[in-house]
Scaffold this motif. Structure first.
Motif, PDB file in Angstrom:
ATOM      1  N   SER A 209       0.853  -1.178   0.000  1.00  0.00           N
ATOM      2  CA  SER A 209       0.000   0.000   0.000  1.00  0.00           C
ATOM      3  C   SER A 209       0.893   1.232   0.000  1.00  0.00           C
ATOM      4  O   SER A 209       2.097   1.142  -0.241  1.00  0.00           O
ATOM      5  CB  SER A 209      -0.942  -0.014   1.222  1.00  0.00           C
ATOM      6  OG  SER A 209      -1.894   1.026   1.138  1.00  0.00           O
ATOM      7  N   ASN A 215       2.756   0.514   3.814  1.00  0.00           N
ATOM      8  CA  ASN A 215       3.649   1.018   2.760  1.00  0.00           C
ATOM      9  C   ASN A 215       4.989   0.291   2.852  1.00  0.00           C
ATOM     10  O   ASN A 215       6.026   0.869   3.187  1.00  0.00           O
ATOM     11  CB  ASN A 215       3.826   2.529   2.907  1.00  0.00           C
ATOM     12  CG  ASN A 215       4.635   3.126   1.761  1.00  0.00           C
ATOM     13  OD1 ASN A 215       4.835   2.491   0.734  1.00  0.00           O
ATOM     14  ND2 ASN A 215       5.106   4.344   1.946  1.00  0.00           N
ATOM     15  N   GLY A 494      -8.878  -1.932  -0.656  1.00  0.00           N
ATOM     16  CA  GLY A 494      -8.099  -1.971   0.571  1.00  0.00           C
ATOM     17  C   GLY A 494      -7.935  -3.408   0.994  1.00  0.00           C
ATOM     18  O   GLY A 494      -8.389  -4.338   0.327  1.00  0.00           O
ATOM     19  N   CYS A 511      -7.088   0.693   4.980  1.00  0.00           N
ATOM     20  CA  CYS A 511      -5.747   0.945   4.446  1.00  0.00           C
ATOM     21  C   CYS A 511      -5.677   0.868   2.921  1.00  0.00           C
ATOM     22  O   CYS A 511      -4.917   0.079   2.352  1.00  0.00           O
ATOM     23  CB  CYS A 511      -4.741  -0.027   5.070  1.00  0.00           C
ATOM     24  SG  CYS A 511      -4.361   0.347   6.783  1.00  0.00           S
ATOM     25  N   ASN A 514      -4.438  -0.901  -2.335  1.00  0.00           N
ATOM     26  CA  ASN A 514      -3.890  -2.208  -2.018  1.00  0.00           C
ATOM     27  C   ASN A 514      -3.510  -2.935  -3.308  1.00  0.00           C
ATOM     28  O   ASN A 514      -4.371  -3.258  -4.123  1.00  0.00           O
ATOM     29  CB  ASN A 514      -4.905  -3.030  -1.219  1.00  0.00           C
ATOM     30  CG  ASN A 514      -4.292  -4.294  -0.657  1.00  0.00           C
ATOM     31  OD1 ASN A 514      -4.104  -5.265  -1.375  1.00  0.00           O
ATOM     32  ND2 ASN A 514      -3.991  -4.286   0.625  1.00  0.00           N
TER      33      ASN A 514
END
Length: 652
Positions: A209, A215, A494, A511, A514
Motif C-alpha cells: 500500500s 507502505n 483496501g 488501508c 492495495n
C-alpha cells in the motif's frame, strides 16, 4: 464523487458545490427580491507528473476552475513549520527549496495564496511533495497571462504536463496485454489497476500500500501483485521485482516465505522460459529450497511450528506451510529438469514425493468430520476446532483469510473429493460473500466495521473455481469485486471493506490502496480469458484454455471480446470473438502461440442464454463442439479463423 480522466487514467477530478456568500449593505430597497444566482460548482483536477525531472520529487499538478457559476475564490494555505517566501509565483522554504509554483491567477495575501475564478478563468499550481532544488523549478505557462520566468523557464505548462502524463500511461498500457470487453466498466477497471500497481512500486519493491502502515513489502501479497503484472505482459518489470521478494524475510514465517519464493521463480520461468534468469537468481532462491529440504524436522514428519498467521503468533504446524512446501519443491524440480539440471531436479522431486503423502495423511488425521464438508484446520495435529460459523471468532476469521493458500497449493489430487472440502466449507459456513472471503462478525469487532470482506485473500479460491471449470461461481467473485470491492468510479480497494455503509458518507475501506487487491481482480479477469495451466499435476503447464469463463452476455448480438498479446507459458496468444447472432454465427480469429505447442488448446464461445452452438467450421472442415461451446484447436497452428453456427435453443 471523484472520477478518472477517460474512465481510467490516474488523473483525478472532483466537483463540489460551494455557494459564494452574498451580503447586502448600504441603500437596500425595502422591496428587495432575493437574487437568483447560479451556485458555484468548483472543479479540481490533479495528477502526478511523469516528467522525469519532476517525478523524482513527486510533483503534483493541480487545476481549479468553475464547472458552474461565474465567480469563485480558491485559497491555499501552507502547513509548514518553517518560514516560507513567496516571490514571482514561487513558494520556497528557508533553504531556498521550492515547495510550490503558482500561475499568475494567484495573489499572495496574509501568508496564503488566493485566486479568483470566473467562468472563463481558472488557476493552476504545481506542488512538490519532496522539495525541489531551485534549478528545476517548473514555470507554468499562463492561460491567463504571461509565463512566469523561473530558473528553468523552458519547463512545460500544466496542459503540456498533462499531455506527458497521458502519453506515459498510454505507452505503459500499450506494452502489455490488451483486453476489450463489451463492458466499459471492466475495461476501465483493468487499465486503472495496472496503472495503480505501477504507482505502488517503490524502487524495485512491490509495496502492499502507500501512505499508511502497509507502505512496505510483504512476501505473499507482493508476489501476487508482481505475478499479476507478469500475466498481463510485464515480465521485464516482474524480473526486477523478484529480487526484493527473494531477499525478503520476516522472523517466524521463514518456511511460509520459502514456498512463495520458489513459486515466484517457477511461474516466472514457465511464462518467460528465461533459464538465464533462473541461474542468475540461484543464490537467492536456493536458500529457500535448502530450507524446505533440510528443516522438515517437526513432529509427524512435518515442518516445525511457525506463526499461525502474520498477525497471529500462536505456533502451529501449518497446513499452508506444508502444502506449499510440497508444491514449491515439486514445481522447482520440473523447472530444473527443463533447463538441463537433472541431478538437482531429481533431488527436489524426491523431497516433494516424500512430503505430499505426509501432508495428506496429516490432513486426513486432523480434519473435523463433524461438519459437512469436513473442516481442514490450519494447525495440523492440534486442537483447532471447526470454525462454525467461520467468522464468529478472530481465529476463525484468520483461518478464512489464509486457508486459500492451501487451496492454491493443489495438495489434493485433481478430481478428488477432498479438493472441494475447503472452498465448499467456506461457502456453506459463512466464509464467502459475493465471491469474496469474509472476516469480522457481530461477535468480534477487531476490524473496522463489524463485518467486512477481504477480497485479495479470495484470489486462490476464485482461480481454483476457474481451474475446476466452474465459471458461474467465478463470475460471482468477479462482479462481487466490481460491486463491493472497489470505490465507485476510481477502483481503489483496501485490505478490507465494510459490507454496509457506516454513515451517510459510505463504507469503510481499510488501508487503501492495495496492490494485492488490485492483483486479485487482474488475475481473475486474465484467467477468465486465458488459462495456461497444469491440469495433469506434474508441475509443468500443458493446457491452454481460451475464453473459458466469459459472461454469456458478452456475446450478445453485435458484441465482441478481444484479447491481444496475452503472454502464456507457450508464447503470446490473441483471440477475438464477434457475435452475429441474428445472422446465426459467431466469428473467431485466433493467433496461436508459436514458442511452444500446448498439449491441448481449447477455445470456448459462451453464448447468451436462449442460444446454443450447433457446429464450428474452419476453412478446411468442421471441428467437434461440446455442449458448452468448446472446441479443440490442438492440431492447428498460427492464425486460425473459425465460425460457430448458433441457433435459438429449443425450450425443454
Amino acid at each position: 464523487e471523484p472520477t478518472l480522466a477517460e474512465g481510467w487514467l490516474p488523473i483525478a477530478e472532483i466537483r463540489y458545490r460551494h455557494i459564494s456568500p452574498v451580503q447586502s449593505e448600504g441603500a437596500v430597497p425595502l422591496t428587495q427580491v432575493r437574487p437568483q444566482r447560479t451556485p458555484e460548482m468548483y472543479r479540481l483536477e490533479a495528477f502526478a507528473s511523469t516528467d522525469p525531472a519532476f517525478a523524482a520529487h513527486g510533483v503534483t499538478f493541480v487545476k481549479f476552475d468553475l464547472a458552474q457559476g461565474t465567480a469563485g475564490t480558491i485559497t491555499v494555505t501552507v502547513d509548514d513549520r518553517t518560514a516560507v517566501t513567496f516571490a514571482n509565483g514561487t513558494l520556497t522554504n528557508e533553504k531556498g527549496e521550492v515547495l510550490a509554483v503558482f500561475d499568475s491567477a494567484w495573489k499572495w495575501e496574509r501568508q496564503r495564496a488566493t485566486a479568483k475564478l470566473t467562468s472563463t478563468k481558472g488557476a493552476t499550481f504545481a506542488l512538490a511533495t519532496k522539495p525541489l532544488p531551485a534549478a528545476v523549478t517548473p514555470a507554468l505557462s499562463q492561460p491567463n497571462g504571461p509565463a512566469l520566468s523561473g530558473p528553468q523557464a523552458l519547463v512545460p505548462d500544466y496542459a503540456a504536463q498533462r499531455a506527458i502524463c497521458v502519453a506515459t500511461w498510454r505507452s505503459l498500457l500499450a506494452g502489455g496485454m490488451s483486453v476489450v470487453t463489451p463492458e466499459p466498466l471492466v475495461n476501465d477497471a483493468w487499465r486503472h489497476l495496472i496503472a495503480q500497481n505501477f504507482e505502488l512500486i517503490s524502487g524495485h519493491r512491490m509495496h502492499y500500500s502507500a501512505g499508511n502502515q502497509y507502505n512496505q513489502l510483504y512476501e505473499a501479497e507482493g508476489s501476487d501483485a508482481a505475478l499479476a503484472l507478469m500475466t498481463w505482459g510485464y515480465a521485464h518489470d516482474t524480473r526486477r521485482l523478484l529480487e526484493p521478494l527473494l531477499d525478503f524475510t520476516r522472523k517466524g514465517l521463514e518456511q511460509h516465505q520459502a514456498g512463495f519464493k520458489l513459486a515466484d521463480i517457477c511461474r516466472y520461468y514457465w511464462q518467460t522460459r528465461d533459464a538465464d534468469a533462473v541461474r542468475a537468481l540461484r543464490p537467492r532462491w536456493e536458500k529457500a529450497a535448502r530450507l524446505l529440504v533440510e528443516t522438515r524436522t517437526g513432529p509427524h514428519g512435518l515442518f516445525p511450528p511457525e506463526r499461525y498467521a502474520g498477525d497471529i503468533s500462536t505456533p502451529a504446524q501449518s497446513v499452508n506451510v506444508n502444502a506449499n512446501a510440497w508444491r514449491a519443491l515439486r514445481d522447482l524440480s520440473a523447472v530444473l529438469a527443463e533447463i538441463g539440471e537433472p541431478a538437482e531436479a531429481a533431488r527436489y522431486a524426491a523431497a516433494a514425493r516424500e512430503i505430499r503423502p505426509t501432508v495428506l495423511a496429516a490432513i486426513a488425521h486432523s480434519a473435523r468430520r463433524e461438519t459437512t464438508p469436513p473442516f481442514v484446520p490450519i494447525a495440523l495435529h492440534s486442537d483447532e476446532p471447526a470454525h462454525d460459523p467461520i467468522i464468529r471468532s478472530r481465529i476463525g476469521s484468520y483461518w478464512n483469510i489464509i486457508i486459500g493458500y492451501t487451496i492454491g497449493s493443489g495438495i489434493f489430487p485433481p478430481g478428488s473429493v477432498e479438493e472441494s472440502w475447503i472452498p465448499r466449507y467456506q461457502e456453506q459456513h459463512g466464509g464467502i460473500f459475493m465471491g469474496m472471503v469474509r472476516s469480522g462478525g457481530d461477535e468480534f469487532n477487531f476490524w473496522t466495521g463489524s463485518e467486512r470482506v477481504n477480497p485479495l485473500y479470495g484470489t486462490r479460491y476464485t482461480l481454483d473455481t476457474l481451474r475446476r471449470d466452474d465459471p458461474e461461481r467465478a463470475l460471482v467473485s468477479f462482479y462481487g469485486m466490481l460491486a463491493q470491492g472497489f470505490t465507485r468510479n476510481t477502483f481503489v480497494s483496501g485490505e478490507g471493506a465494510a459490507l454496509t455503509p457506516v454513515d451517510a458518507d459510505g463504507r469503510i475501506f481499510y488501508c487503501p490502496p492495495n496492490s494485492a487487491a488490485n492483483a486479485h481482480f487482474l488475475s481473475m479477469l486474465r484467467a477468465m480469458l486465458v488459462q495456461d495451466t497444469d491440469l495433469d499435476d506434474d508441475g509443468r503447464p500443458e493446457t491452454l484454455r481460451l475464453l473459458f469463463a466469459t459472461p454469456k452476455r458478452w456475446l450478445a448480438d453485435g458484441q465482441a471480446i478481444t484479447v491481444e498479446r496475452a503472454p502464456t507459458a507457450f508464447g503470446e496468444v490473441s483471440v477475438t470473438l464477434t457475435a452475429h447472432l441474428a445472422a446465426g454465427e459467431i466469428r473467431a480469429e485466433v493467433s496461436l502461440p508459436a514458442r511452444q505447442n500446448p498439449t491441448r488448446t481449447l477455445l470456448r464461445a459462451r453464448v447468451p442464454d436462449g442460444w446454443r452452438i450447433t457446429k464450428c467450421l474452419t476453412p478446411t472442415g468442421e471441428l467437434p463442439t461440446d455442449p458448452r461451446g468448446t472446441v479443440d484447436l490442438t492440431a492447428l497452428r498460427g492464425q486460425v479463423s473459425l465460425r460457430f453456427q448458433v441457433v435459438r435453443a429449443t425450450a425443454p
